[in-house]
Design a protein around this motif. Sequence first.
Motif, PDB file in Angstrom:
ATOM      1  N   LEU A   1      -2.140  -6.844  12.433  1.00  0.00           N
ATOM      2  CA  LEU A   1      -2.697  -5.558  11.425  1.00  0.00           C
ATOM      3  C   LEU A   1      -3.095  -4.522  12.315  1.00  0.00           C
ATOM      4  O   LEU A   1      -3.083  -3.279  11.790  1.00  0.00           O
ATOM      5  CB  LEU A   1      -4.130  -6.325  10.920  1.00  0.00           C
ATOM      6  CG  LEU A   1      -3.827  -7.318   9.738  1.00  0.00           C
ATOM      7  CD1 LEU A   1      -5.186  -7.941   9.373  1.00  0.00           C
ATOM      8  CD2 LEU A   1      -3.087  -7.076   8.710  1.00  0.00           C
ATOM      9  N   GLY A   2      -3.605  -4.519  13.722  1.00  0.00           N
ATOM     10  CA  GLY A   2      -3.792  -3.201  14.236  1.00  0.00           C
ATOM     11  C   GLY A   2      -2.848  -2.508  14.515  1.00  0.00           C
ATOM     12  O   GLY A   2      -2.606  -1.309  14.347  1.00  0.00           O
ATOM     13  N   VAL A   3      -1.629  -3.215  14.949  1.00  0.00           N
ATOM     14  CA  VAL A   3      -0.137  -2.498  15.191  1.00  0.00           C
ATOM     15  C   VAL A   3       0.222  -1.761  13.738  1.00  0.00           C
ATOM     16  O   VAL A   3       0.585  -0.544  13.813  1.00  0.00           O
ATOM     17  CB  VAL A   3       0.964  -3.114  15.769  1.00  0.00           C
ATOM     18  CG1 VAL A   3       1.977  -2.819  15.942  1.00  0.00           C
ATOM     19  CG2 VAL A   3       0.314  -3.852  17.246  1.00  0.00           C
ATOM     20  N   VAL A   4       0.361  -2.606  12.706  1.00  0.00           N
ATOM     21  CA  VAL A   4       0.552  -1.869  11.345  1.00  0.00           C
ATOM     22  C   VAL A   4      -0.433  -0.762  11.157  1.00  0.00           C
ATOM     23  O   VAL A   4       0.171   0.480  10.538  1.00  0.00           O
ATOM     24  CB  VAL A   4       0.603  -2.870  10.450  1.00  0.00           C
ATOM     25  CG1 VAL A   4       0.805  -2.253   8.889  1.00  0.00           C
ATOM     26  CG2 VAL A   4       1.571  -3.954  10.695  1.00  0.00           C
TER      27      VAL A   4
ATOM     28  N   GLY B   1       0.527   2.441  13.313  1.00  0.00           N
ATOM     29  CA  GLY B   1       1.772   2.818  12.923  1.00  0.00           C
ATOM     30  C   GLY B   1       1.790   3.609  11.641  1.00  0.00           C
ATOM     31  O   GLY B   1       2.365   4.793  11.588  1.00  0.00           O
ATOM     32  N   CYS B   2       0.976   3.231  10.593  1.00  0.00           N
ATOM     33  CA  CYS B   2       0.721   3.921   9.530  1.00  0.00           C
ATOM     34  C   CYS B   2      -0.059   5.244   9.574  1.00  0.00           C
ATOM     35  O   CYS B   2       0.321   6.191   9.158  1.00  0.00           O
ATOM     36  CB  CYS B   2      -0.071   3.297   8.390  1.00  0.00           C
ATOM     37  SG  CYS B   2       0.687   1.770   7.768  1.00  0.00           S
ATOM     38  N   VAL B   3      -1.125   5.263  10.494  1.00  0.00           N
ATOM     39  CA  VAL B   3      -1.785   6.438  10.777  1.00  0.00           C
ATOM     40  C   VAL B   3      -0.802   7.654  11.515  1.00  0.00           C
ATOM     41  O   VAL B   3      -0.626   8.774  11.098  1.00  0.00           O
ATOM     42  CB  VAL B   3      -3.025   6.105  11.785  1.00  0.00           C
ATOM     43  CG1 VAL B   3      -3.532   7.426  12.218  1.00  0.00           C
ATOM     44  CG2 VAL B   3      -3.951   5.427  11.018  1.00  0.00           C
ATOM     45  N   PHE B   4       0.126   7.032  12.592  1.00  0.00           N
ATOM     46  CA  PHE B   4       1.030   8.000  13.091  1.00  0.00           C
ATOM     47  C   PHE B   4       1.976   8.516  12.238  1.00  0.00           C
ATOM     48  O   PHE B   4       2.573   9.478  12.424  1.00  0.00           O
ATOM     49  CB  PHE B   4       1.789   7.316  14.317  1.00  0.00           C
ATOM     50  CG  PHE B   4       0.834   7.542  15.496  1.00  0.00           C
ATOM     51  CD1 PHE B   4       0.799   8.815  16.353  1.00  0.00           C
ATOM     52  CD2 PHE B   4       0.111   6.114  16.059  1.00  0.00           C
ATOM     53  CE1 PHE B   4      -0.026   8.681  17.355  1.00  0.00           C
ATOM     54  CE2 PHE B   4      -0.605   6.515  17.204  1.00  0.00           C
ATOM     55  CZ  PHE B   4      -0.569   7.663  17.972  1.00  0.00           C
ATOM     56  N   GLY B   5       2.347   7.738  11.168  1.00  0.00           N
ATOM     57  CA  GLY B   5       3.554   7.984  10.261  1.00  0.00           C
ATOM     58  C   GLY B   5       2.941   9.108   9.377  1.00  0.00           C
ATOM     59  O   GLY B   5       3.778  10.162   9.107  1.00  0.00           O
ATOM     60  N   VAL B   6       1.838   8.756   8.858  1.00  0.00           N
ATOM     61  CA  VAL B   6       1.363   9.986   7.808  1.00  0.00           C
ATOM     62  C   VAL B   6       1.005  11.268   8.639  1.00  0.00           C
ATOM     63  O   VAL B   6       1.262  12.208   8.091  1.00  0.00           O
ATOM     64  CB  VAL B   6      -0.176   9.412   7.274  1.00  0.00           C
ATOM     65  CG1 VAL B   6      -1.014  10.462   6.683  1.00  0.00           C
ATOM     66  CG2 VAL B   6       0.170   8.223   6.283  1.00  0.00           C
ATOM     67  N   ALA B   7       0.507  11.302  10.106  1.00  0.00           N
ATOM     68  CA  ALA B   7       0.443  12.469  10.746  1.00  0.00           C
ATOM     69  C   ALA B   7       1.586  13.247  10.836  1.00  0.00           C
ATOM     70  O   ALA B   7       1.634  14.344  10.806  1.00  0.00           O
ATOM     71  CB  ALA B   7      -0.332  12.094  12.217  1.00  0.00           C
ATOM     72  N   LEU B   8       2.816  12.558  11.297  1.00  0.00           N
ATOM     73  CA  LEU B   8       3.989  13.016  11.451  1.00  0.00           C
ATOM     74  C   LEU B   8       4.519  13.615  10.064  1.00  0.00           C
ATOM     75  O   LEU B   8       5.023  14.855  10.186  1.00  0.00           O
ATOM     76  CB  LEU B   8       4.987  12.005  12.045  1.00  0.00           C
ATOM     77  CG  LEU B   8       4.711  11.781  13.346  1.00  0.00           C
ATOM     78  CD1 LEU B   8       5.914  10.457  13.892  1.00  0.00           C
ATOM     79  CD2 LEU B   8       4.856  12.809  14.355  1.00  0.00           C
TER      80      LEU B   8
END
Length: 278
Positions: free
Chosen positions: A47-50, A53-60
Motif C-alpha cells: 500500500l505504501g508503494v502504491v 507511486g500515485c503521488v508521483f504520478g499526479v505530480a508529474l
Amino acid sequence: MADPVIRNPVPSLLRSLMTDHLDPGYAAASATRSKPPGRFDTVVLILGVVLVGCVFGVALAQAAGFSDQSGSDTLMRVRDADSRAASLESDRNSLRDEVQAARAAALQDDSGGASVLSSLEQLEAAAGAERGAGPGIVVTISEPPTPSDLSDVSKNARRSSEAAVLDRDLQSVVNSLWVCGAEAVSVNDVRIGPGVTIRQAGGAMLVDNRPVFSPYTISAIGPLNRMQAQFSVSDAYLRMSGLEQLYDIGFDVSAAEALEVPASSVRTVRSATQVGEP
C-alpha cells in the motif's frame, strides 16, 4: 593442605575483545531481521508503494499540464503581439502616405514650396524614408538543413549555438552590396538605413531591433549589370561561397528586373549640425 585458588570464571576483557567480535545487541537485531515479514507487513509495504507511486504520478501529470499550458499561453501572446505589430505598421504606412500627399498638395503650387518639396524628397531618399523600386539583385542566405544523422555534426560545428549564419555574414553581404552600387537595401523586408544595425542577441537575428528568421532575403536595388559583375568577385561572395561548402549554408544570388523595398523607420532628430560649421 592449602585451599585451591578460585579463579574468575568470567573471561578477561582482552580475551573477550579477541573472541567476541559482535556486540550482543547486533546479534539480537540480526535475528530479528532474519524473521520473515508477516502478512500485515507485506500489505502495508504494498500500500505504501502504491500510494507513493500515485503521488508521483499526479505530480508529474500536473507538471506536464502546467508546462503545456504555459507554452501555449506564451505562443498565443507572441502571435498576438506579432499581429498587433503588423497592424500598427500598416496604420503607420497609411498615415505616412496621407501626410506625404497632403504635404505635396500644400507645397507644389508655388515655386518656393516646390523647391522645398524637392529638397525634402532628396533627403528622404538618402535616409531611406520612402519606398524604393527598380531593378536589382536578391541574395538569399539560409541555415543548413537538419542532418538526418544527429551524430554527424561535422558540418554544423561552426560555433556552439544552433545558428550557423552569423550577423557578420549578413553585414558583410550588405556592405558589399553598398560598395557595388546599391541604392536601397532591405533584409527580410526591413529597410537598411542610417542607424539600422544587424546583430545577434542570443539565438535571434535582429535587424533594426526586429527579429528576422532564415531564410534571410537581402534585396538590393541599383544598376543591375554593375552590381552582378562586382558582387560576383567581391570578398562577401567568396566568403559566403566558402561557408556554403564548409557548413552547407544556403547561398543564392539572382537578378530581378523589378524589386520593391519598404521605407525605413524615421527617427526623431534630437540635434543637428550643418555640414561645414565648426
